[in-house]
Scaffold this motif. Sequence first.
Motif, short mmCIF file in Angstrom:
data_model
loop_
_atom_site.label_atom_id
_atom_site.label_comp_id
_atom_site.label_asym_id
_atom_site.label_seq_id
_atom_site.Cartn_x
_atom_site.Cartn_y
_atom_site.Cartn_z
N PRO A 137 48.37 50.86 0.83
CA PRO A 137 46.98 50.65 1.26
C PRO A 137 46.20 51.96 1.37
N ALA A 138 46.86 53.01 1.81
CA ALA A 138 46.17 54.31 1.95
C ALA A 138 45.67 54.82 0.60
N GLN A 139 46.43 54.53 -0.47
CA GLN A 139 46.00 54.96 -1.80
C GLN A 139 44.81 54.15 -2.31
N ALA A 140 44.62 52.96 -1.76
CA ALA A 140 43.53 52.09 -2.20
C ALA A 140 42.29 52.20 -1.32
N ARG A 143 35.00 42.94 -3.74
CA ARG A 143 35.35 44.09 -4.57
C ARG A 143 36.43 44.96 -3.93
N PRO A 144 36.29 45.36 -2.67
CA PRO A 144 37.40 46.12 -2.07
C PRO A 144 38.69 45.32 -1.96
N LEU A 145 38.58 44.02 -1.76
CA LEU A 145 39.80 43.19 -1.72
C LEU A 145 40.49 43.20 -3.08
N LEU A 146 39.74 43.18 -4.15
CA LEU A 146 40.33 43.26 -5.48
C LEU A 146 41.02 44.60 -5.70
N VAL A 147 40.41 45.67 -5.20
CA VAL A 147 41.06 46.98 -5.30
C VAL A 147 42.42 46.94 -4.60
N HIS A 148 42.44 46.48 -3.37
CA HIS A 148 43.68 46.45 -2.59
C HIS A 148 44.72 45.52 -3.22
N ALA A 160 40.12 54.66 -0.39
CA ALA A 160 38.92 55.33 -0.88
C ALA A 160 38.22 54.56 -1.99
N PRO A 161 38.93 54.12 -3.03
CA PRO A 161 38.22 53.34 -4.06
C PRO A 161 37.68 52.02 -3.52
N ALA A 162 38.37 51.40 -2.56
CA ALA A 162 37.86 50.16 -1.98
C ALA A 162 36.55 50.41 -1.25
N VAL A 163 36.49 51.47 -0.46
CA VAL A 163 35.26 51.82 0.25
C VAL A 163 34.16 52.20 -0.72
N ALA A 164 34.50 53.00 -1.71
CA ALA A 164 33.48 53.49 -2.65
C ALA A 164 32.81 52.34 -3.39
N ILE A 165 33.60 51.39 -3.86
CA ILE A 165 32.98 50.32 -4.65
C ILE A 165 32.15 49.39 -3.76
N GLU A 166 32.55 49.23 -2.50
CA GLU A 166 31.74 48.40 -1.60
C GLU A 166 30.43 49.10 -1.24
N LEU A 167 30.45 50.42 -1.12
CA LEU A 167 29.21 51.16 -0.87
C LEU A 167 28.25 51.04 -2.06
N VAL A 168 28.78 51.11 -3.26
CA VAL A 168 27.93 50.92 -4.45
C VAL A 168 27.37 49.50 -4.48
N HIS A 169 28.22 48.53 -4.17
CA HIS A 169 27.76 47.15 -4.14
C HIS A 169 26.65 46.98 -3.09
N ALA A 170 26.85 47.55 -1.90
CA ALA A 170 25.84 47.44 -0.84
C ALA A 170 24.52 48.07 -1.27
N TYR A 171 24.60 49.25 -1.89
CA TYR A 171 23.37 49.88 -2.37
C TYR A 171 22.65 48.99 -3.37
N SER A 172 23.43 48.35 -4.26
CA SER A 172 22.81 47.52 -5.28
C SER A 172 22.09 46.33 -4.66
N LEU A 173 22.64 45.78 -3.59
CA LEU A 173 22.00 44.65 -2.93
C LEU A 173 20.71 45.08 -2.25
N VAL A 174 20.73 46.24 -1.60
CA VAL A 174 19.52 46.76 -0.95
C VAL A 174 18.39 46.88 -1.96
N HIS A 175 18.68 47.46 -3.11
CA HIS A 175 17.65 47.64 -4.14
C HIS A 175 17.30 46.31 -4.81
N ASP A 176 18.29 45.45 -5.02
CA ASP A 176 18.04 44.16 -5.65
C ASP A 176 17.08 43.31 -4.83
N ASP A 177 17.12 43.45 -3.51
CA ASP A 177 16.27 42.64 -2.63
C ASP A 177 14.84 43.15 -2.52
N LEU A 178 14.56 44.33 -3.03
CA LEU A 178 13.23 44.94 -2.88
C LEU A 178 12.15 44.08 -3.54
N PRO A 179 10.92 44.18 -3.06
CA PRO A 179 9.82 43.40 -3.67
C PRO A 179 9.65 43.64 -5.17
#
Length: 299
Positions: free
Chosen positions: A68-71, A53-58, A73-92
């Motif tokens: 790259p500097a303009q990209a 996802r961040p690679l697609l942003v860049h 923040a959105p690259a980081v933001a979308i990867e943080l959302v993706h990471a959160y989704s994986l943490v919750h997706d893996d829950l019992p």
Amino acid sequence: MPDPAGEIAARIGDWRARTDAALQRALDTAAGGEPRLDAAMRHAVLLGGKRMRPLLVHATAAAFGATPAQADAPAVAIELVHAYSLVHDDLPAMDDDALRRGQPTVHVAFDEATAILAGDALQTLAFSVLAEAPLAAETRLAMVARLASASGALGMCGGQAIDLAATGGGGARDISGLERLHALKTGALLRAAVALGALAADVDAATRARLDEFATALGLAFQIRDDLLDIEGDSATLGKTAGKDVAQDKATFPALIGADASRARLSELASRMREALAPFGDAAAPLAELGRQAIERDH
């Protein structure tokens, strides 16, 4: 002689390294609170991943002249959302998985309550990163709105709800239902990644529409490849538990139309991606390469 493929690989490698460093800095800004929560957030984000996802942003931003500097923040933001989704997706209560990126999932490495809080904190950090980005106010607002839409009930979370309902023989057992599921659960964030890159570059509406055609095909292709890897891959290569979809009777393309037809669909989607990017020429070559990797990856 020039090596276009090597140059593209080098650019993608640079964006990946830049994203990893920026994610580290973002997590550092959130440090100083409860140490266990901080450790769980870092476990979720910094232990690898494709960074698609961040690679697609860049790649999108660069194709249309953004720096790259303009990209960042959105690259980081979308990867943080993706990471959160994986943490919750893996829950019992969700997919109940013990392995992610070749490491114990957050709730296994820590505990369920900490995993829930880590996911929550990563999501809020994502929007903090966007809100504080060194971009024009109207650009930041548009990015916040786009990421929020892709993440919520009409995007990723809605897709996860459909997926849970379909598990064990529930709904989404026809092609249209399955495509809607994947368009939300997986495709929404991938489309948002391309859209955020386009916002960083301030492209026109017609260009955004064509880029969305590419991203829509990519989102579905990405999930079909995931479905195939679940039945064809092994846990060591995948970095997550293989065979889970079959074991949980999940709605997948191979289960519905078979592996051969799923591969044929991938080929069709690859053609759609190439056609969507064709007018942009060599500038879109890194985007095209990311699309190819999504279809041919082994993890």
